[in-house]
Scaffold this motif. Structure first.
Motif, PDB file in Angstrom:
ATOM      1  N   GLY A  64      14.119  75.380 -15.254  1.00 14.57           N
ATOM      2  CA  GLY A  64      13.271  75.037 -14.110  1.00 14.57           C
ATOM      3  C   GLY A  64      14.063  75.098 -12.817  1.00 14.57           C
ATOM      4  N   ALA A  65      15.256  74.483 -12.848  1.00 13.47           N
ATOM      5  CA  ALA A  65      16.103  74.492 -11.655  1.00 13.47           C
ATOM      6  C   ALA A  65      16.494  75.918 -11.295  1.00 13.47           C
TER       7      ALA A  65
ATOM      8  N   PRO B 170      14.494  73.035 -20.486  1.00 11.63           N
ATOM      9  CA  PRO B 170      13.446  72.934 -19.462  1.00 11.63           C
ATOM     10  C   PRO B 170      14.004  72.621 -18.069  1.00 11.63           C
ATOM     11  N   LEU B 171      14.907  71.628 -18.010  1.00 12.11           N
ATOM     12  CA  LEU B 171      15.423  71.223 -16.698  1.00 12.11           C
ATOM     13  C   LEU B 171      16.276  72.324 -16.077  1.00 12.11           C
TER      14      LEU B 171
END
Lengths: 319, 444
Positions: A113-114, A109-110
């Motif tokens: 997302g980034a 996710p991180l």
């Protein structure tokens, strides 16, 4: 050289009979030797692979030939205790998969997302600042992350979930930090894939009235999906092979547990711990690290080949 | 994904477009969702930065802070509020004879008469035998700065004679002194020297090999080295072609092999099988009889194999970026292939190759796992004397200190991490400056 020599020997400009001009490529010994040396340099990489396979295979064979080890028990039993002759690799594999899974839950996710933010939203200037910072995160040595897991993340987890539930060495802390470690891999590889999607697709989506977010999620991400999946697989392979964080934070006891708050030793952590002590050649401890290494090598190799296959099989090619 | 949305979401696939006020509602709702997600995505990016800051904060918090030292006899009482360096030799001996039991004094005299010792030596003895400073508590920087009253209160209760003072675990003595068994006296000198030795040798092995392989893959693979007119030549040409493809795929796969596997390879090949060579016996210069092949050169060879894929891949990219017109111009002037590579291709690819070198060095400097496996020493007090010496490196020390439960070892682990990061950054900076210098020198 030969041509000059021939002209020079002509006496007084009188045309004498010359041997027919040889226009074929002349063999140059020096060039051939250099080419061979460079070829040999390239071959070393093949020898490294062969060396890995040979060493792991040979010592693993010695391990499985040992009377206390049975191939079936190795893959099916859940106790790894070399001191009493129990060699079941499942607890180690289980711990490795658990830390990797936690890591993926953090990193996908991180990281994704980034990547979407950097590729779709960030201005040129913001990207110029943010990307080097992500790369900085990738450049920090893993032993530093191990220190971070043990002295920062574990105390936080213990104060959040209670000192009694969370032990000093636990899978969760190791998994979270391995996740942090692979965020840059997921982010940079996915960002490359997203940036490679042609702008025409985005413009078409905008033209149909899609918002920026709808364009990113419904058009750009599906188009770059093969690259994103490959990034995830490569990150998973890194997580499986990561050693220092799990060696420091996950503990030193091969437990078969699904509780992330309990200590559990991964394959890499076990190899590091066993070989850190005085290891005599030829003992069962010595050969066991090669057997574990072989399993580890096979897992990461399969993941790497899979990632390459995904890219080649599912890549959307645009003109 | 698009198709799935159209069929599954009933709301959007009514077949009629919204009209009037509904359009406005629809659009603003979607834009709101978009704005929320933009915020979330931005947060994802920012989390990485926050983590980096937390990491640095955590290291600084541990590497600096307060220590509470309890002295058995206070310094002020012994020296009567004078500076120890102001005291004469007789005064110092007087203090010793007054404070120490006769048996201890006798032992000291037998070792070397007190009258013959230097004042500095005597002060050291007084410190060790009379004052006996004992570290009773250590505090991280945050507690030391912001909870001072609380920790002071607690300390006076437990150790009434203890004093709190600021301690920077990262100091010049930490960098220049060798390893020791107590955290206060320990340093990273041997580890820094070991790291530098290992890096130097790694570069020596990995770069020629890596650049050579990259040159072959980029400049020679399209080549048909054998005679195309004979069937044997054609067969050999196909074989080398296949082999080149295999090498390229293999390098990609090698870059994904976990570093600990390289450690296992190094243990079996360089430490065990090639022990006579890596311990230096084959050259008659074994530095240490007990090294058993667990030497700097074995570590450097292992590390060279580990960074080889990084070096090759980045060198390949750099060589590929050299414009073809340069090569053709060189051939047109009658240069041979090697002359072209050596005088034209390599110089203009050099900045790019150096960038790869930065990546490779950064990787090698922080790698710990393979060195644990090949058996780096954790406790070693003498400087490495050459490639065949036993060694330790900074990451190994950090690992070793972090794994200990005592707080003071955590503190010096943090200090060692700062040293490692500074080393890493300064090497990167050097390489970047060098790269920019080469780039500016090149006429383009």
């Amino acid at each position: 050289m030969a041509d000059q020599a021939r002209v020079a020997t002509d006496p007084g400009g009188t045309v004498t009979t010359r041997p027919p001009l040889d226009l074929r490529r002349r063999p140059r010994i020096g060039e051939a030797i250099i080419q061979f040396i460079l070829f040999a340099c390239g071959l070393t990489s093949i020898f490294v692979t062969l060396g890995i396979v040979y060493v792991l295979g040979k010592e693993s064979l010695l391990f499985f030939r040992d009377p206390t080890v049975s191939l079936v028990d190795f893959f099916t039993t859940t106790i790894w205790q070399p001191s009493i002759g129990k060699f079941g690799i499942l607890p180690l594999v289980n711990a490795t998969l658990m830390t990797s899974l936690i890591a993926m839950l953090v990193a996908i996710p991180l990281g994704l997302g980034a990547a979407i933010y950097l590729a779709e939203y960030a201005s040129e200037r913001a990207r110029g600042i943010l990307k080097p910072i992500l790369e900085l995160l990738a450049g920090v040595p893993t032993v530093v992350y191990g220190y971070f897991a043990l002295t920062f993340v574990t105390p936080i987890l213990r104060s959040v979930f209670g000192q009694d539930t969370v032990e000093i060495y636990n899978d969760l802390s190791a998994g979270i930090v391995v996740g942090i470690l692979i965020i840059p891999i997921v982010a940079t590889l996915s960002e490359d894939a997203l940036s490679a999607v042609p702008t025409a697709l985005r413009q078409a989506a905008f033209g149909l009235g899609a918002t920026k977010f709808e364009t990113a999620v419904h058009v750009v991400v599906p188009s770059a999906l093969s690259g994103i999946v490959a990034a995830g697989i490569i990150a998973m392979s890194r997580a499986v092979g990561e050693t220092m964080v799990v060696a420091l934070a996950a503990g030193a006891s091969p437990n078969f547990t699904f509780n992330p708050f309990k200590p559990a030793e991964t394959m890499t952590g076990h190899i590091a711990r066993i070989s850190g002590g005085d290891l005599s050649y030829g003992t069962i401890d010595y050969t066991s690290i090669f057997a574990i290494g072989l399993i580890l090598f096979v897992i990461t190799m399969v993941l790497n080949i899979l990632s390459r296959w995904v890219v080649q099989r599912f890549r959307e090619v645009y003109e | 994904m698009i198709r799935a949305d159209l069929t599954s979401s009933v709301v959007r696939s009514t077949g009629r477009l919204p009209e009037g006020a509904a359009v406005h509602k629809n659009v603003s709702a979607r834009q709101r969702v978009g704005a929320i997600w933009q915020g979330l995505l931005f947060t994802c990016t920012m989390i990485s930065i926050v983590i980096l800051l937390l990491l640095l904060y955590n290291i600084a918090n541990d590497a600096f802070g307060g220590i509470a030292v309890q002295q058995e006899v206070p310094t002020s009482e012994i020296y009567a509020n004078r500076q120890p360096s102001d005291l004469s030799q007789e005064d110092l001996i007087g203090i010793l004879t007054q404070r120490l039991r006769s048996r201890v004094l006798h032992n000291l005299e037998r070792e070397r008469p007190l009258a013959e010792r230097t004042p500095a030596d005597l002060i050291a003895i007084i410190n060790a035998e009379v004052i006996k400073p004992e570290l009773v508590a250590i505090y991280p920087l945050r507690e030391y700065l912001f909870n001072r009253s609380e920790i002071t209160a607690q300390l006076t209760q437990e150790f009434p004679r203890a004093e709190i003072r600021f301690k920077s675990w990262l100091s010049t003595s930490f960098i220049t002194s060798p390893m020791a068994s107590d955290a206060q006296g320990a340093g990273v000198r041997t580890a820094i020297l070991g790291t530098l030795w290992m890096l130097g040798l790694t570069i020596l092995f990995a770069f020629p090999l890596g650049i050579g392989a990259a040159l072959y893959l980029e400049e020679y693979t399209s080549d048909r080295p054998f005679d195309v007119r004979s069937p044997v030549g054609r067969w050999l040409n196909t074989a080398t072609d296949r082999l080149s493809t295999l090498i390229a795929i293999n390098i990609y796969n090698l870059s994904g092999v976990p570093s600990i596997i390289y450690g296992i390879l190094g243990l079996a090949i360089f430490v065990r099988a090639l022990e006579p060579i890596t311990s230096g016996q084959a050259f008659g210069q074994a530095a240490d009889e007990t090294a058993n092949g667990r030497t700097i050169i074995a570590a450097a060879l292992t590390m060279a194999l580990l960074v080889l894929p990084v070096v090759i891949i980045s060198a390949q990219e750099a060589i590929r970026a050299v414009p073809n017109s340069l090569r053709q111009a060189s051939y047109g002037l009658g240069a041979t292939r090697w002359q072209t590579i050596w005088r034209i291709v390599l110089p203009s690819a050099m900045p790019g190759i150096l960038t790869g070198a930065i990546l490779a060095i950064s990787r090698a400097i922080g790698e710990t796992a393979p060195l644990i496996v090949i058996g780096a020493s954790t406790f070693i007090v003498t400087d490495p004397s050459g490639p065949f010496a036993k060694f330790t490196v900074l990451p190994i020390q950090i690992y070793n200190w972090t794994a200990r439960p005592q707080g003071e070892f955590r503190a010096i682990a943090a200090a060692a991490i700062i040293v490692l990061l500074i080393l890493l950054l300064s090497m990167n900076a050097t390489a970047i400056i060098l790269r920019n210098y080469l780039r500016s020198k090149r006429v383009s």
